[in-house]
Design an enzyme around this catalytic site. Structure first.
Site, PDB file in Angstrom:
ATOM      1  N   ASP A   7       0.880  -1.159   0.000  1.00  0.00           N
ATOM      2  CA  ASP A   7       0.000   0.000   0.000  1.00  0.00           C
ATOM      3  C   ASP A   7       0.924   1.216   0.000  1.00  0.00           C
ATOM      4  OD1 ASP A   7      -2.427   1.538   0.368  1.00  0.00           O
ATOM      5  OD2 ASP A   7      -1.806   1.788   2.462  1.00  0.00           O
ATOM      6  N   ASP A   9       0.097   5.077   1.041  1.00  0.00           N
ATOM      7  CA  ASP A   9      -0.016   6.009   2.161  1.00  0.00           C
ATOM      8  C   ASP A   9      -0.049   5.255   3.483  1.00  0.00           C
ATOM      9  OD1 ASP A   9      -0.182   7.986   0.213  1.00  0.00           O
ATOM     10  OD2 ASP A   9      -2.369   8.005   0.228  1.00  0.00           O
ATOM     11  N   SER A  16      -2.243  11.242   5.367  1.00  0.00           N
ATOM     12  CA  SER A  16      -2.935  12.448   5.820  1.00  0.00           C
ATOM     13  C   SER A  16      -4.427  12.252   5.632  1.00  0.00           C
ATOM     14  CB  SER A  16      -2.474  13.655   5.001  1.00  0.00           C
ATOM     15  OG  SER A  16      -3.311  14.765   5.263  1.00  0.00           O
ATOM     16  N   ALA A  18      -6.318  14.526   5.164  1.00  0.00           N
ATOM     17  CA  ALA A  18      -6.653  15.521   4.147  1.00  0.00           C
ATOM     18  C   ALA A  18      -6.143  15.098   2.767  1.00  0.00           C
ATOM     19  CB  ALA A  18      -6.078  16.876   4.538  1.00  0.00           C
ATOM     20  N   SER A  53      -9.028   7.951  -3.852  1.00  0.00           N
ATOM     21  CA  SER A  53     -10.341   8.555  -4.061  1.00  0.00           C
ATOM     22  C   SER A  53     -10.286  10.075  -4.149  1.00  0.00           C
ATOM     23  CB  SER A  53     -11.317   8.131  -2.965  1.00  0.00           C
ATOM     24  OG  SER A  53     -10.922   8.668  -1.721  1.00  0.00           O
ATOM     25  N   ARG A  57     -12.913  12.780  -5.856  1.00  0.00           N
ATOM     26  CA  ARG A  57     -13.405  13.896  -5.042  1.00  0.00           C
ATOM     27  C   ARG A  57     -13.001  15.256  -5.612  1.00  0.00           C
ATOM     28  NH1 ARG A  57     -14.354  11.894   0.481  1.00  0.00           N
ATOM     29  NH2 ARG A  57     -13.840   9.694   0.490  1.00  0.00           N
TER      30      ARG A  57
END
Length: 177
Positions: A7, A9, A16, A18, A53, A57
């Protein structure tokens, strides 16, 4: 052939809530690039499987995602490692796609592209969805305690036979002594 799926992140770089929205926000976790180098030198092919995602977004576009991944590739190479491929899901959770982890589509594609046997492949993640995707295709799931890993472990319910390691460097030390 030895293949490991990581993976992104929380495993390779800081995570994060954010989102990582620019190359400037992408910062490697301590020891992760050296771990990739160690795996590379031991003959592992390194693939990345990441849900992104933020694209759906509207937080960043595909060109920005490519720039983030270019920075990651360059950083791994500068440390002596090689990330062979990056597979990503750009969809939002409510899109019901088959590639967004915990669904197995992305990992199935990686296994197909590399001609790898799932049971011989380790998948390293920091979230429940990473581990569930690994278990769904028959890969060996490894939870690292970086990123969201400590919270994931605290919540419990890990797939059977999930290994838990402190970070990617510990995984690399075990697989490539």
């Amino acid at each position: 052939m030895k293949l490991i799926i990581l993976d992104r992140d929380g495993v390779i770089n800081h995570d994060s809530d954010a989102y990582i929205k620019s190359p400037e926000e992408w910062r490697p976790l301590e020891g992760s690039l050296e771990a990739i180098a160690r795996l590379t030198k031991a003959g592992y092919r390194v693939a990345v499987a990441t849900n992104q995602s933020g694209v759906a977004r509207g937080l960043f576009d595909l060109a920005t995602l490519a720039a983030i991944h270019a920075k990651m590739h360059q950083a791994a190479a500068a440390a002596g490692g090689r990330i062979e491929s990056v597979f990503f899901c750009p969809h939002a959770a409510d899109d019901q796609c088959g590639c967004r982890k915990p669904k197995p589509g992305m990992l199935e594609e990686i296994l197909r592209r590399y001609g790898a046997e799932a049971r011989k492949v380790t998948m390293v993640g920091d979230s429940q969805r990473d581990l569930e995707a690994a278990a769904a295709v028959g890969c060996r799931p490894v939870l690292v305690l970086t990123g969201k890993g400590r919270d994931t472990m605290r919540k419990g319910g890990l797939p059977p036979e999930t290994l838990v390691r402190v970070d990617l460097a510990a995984v690399a030390a075990e697989l490539a002594p």
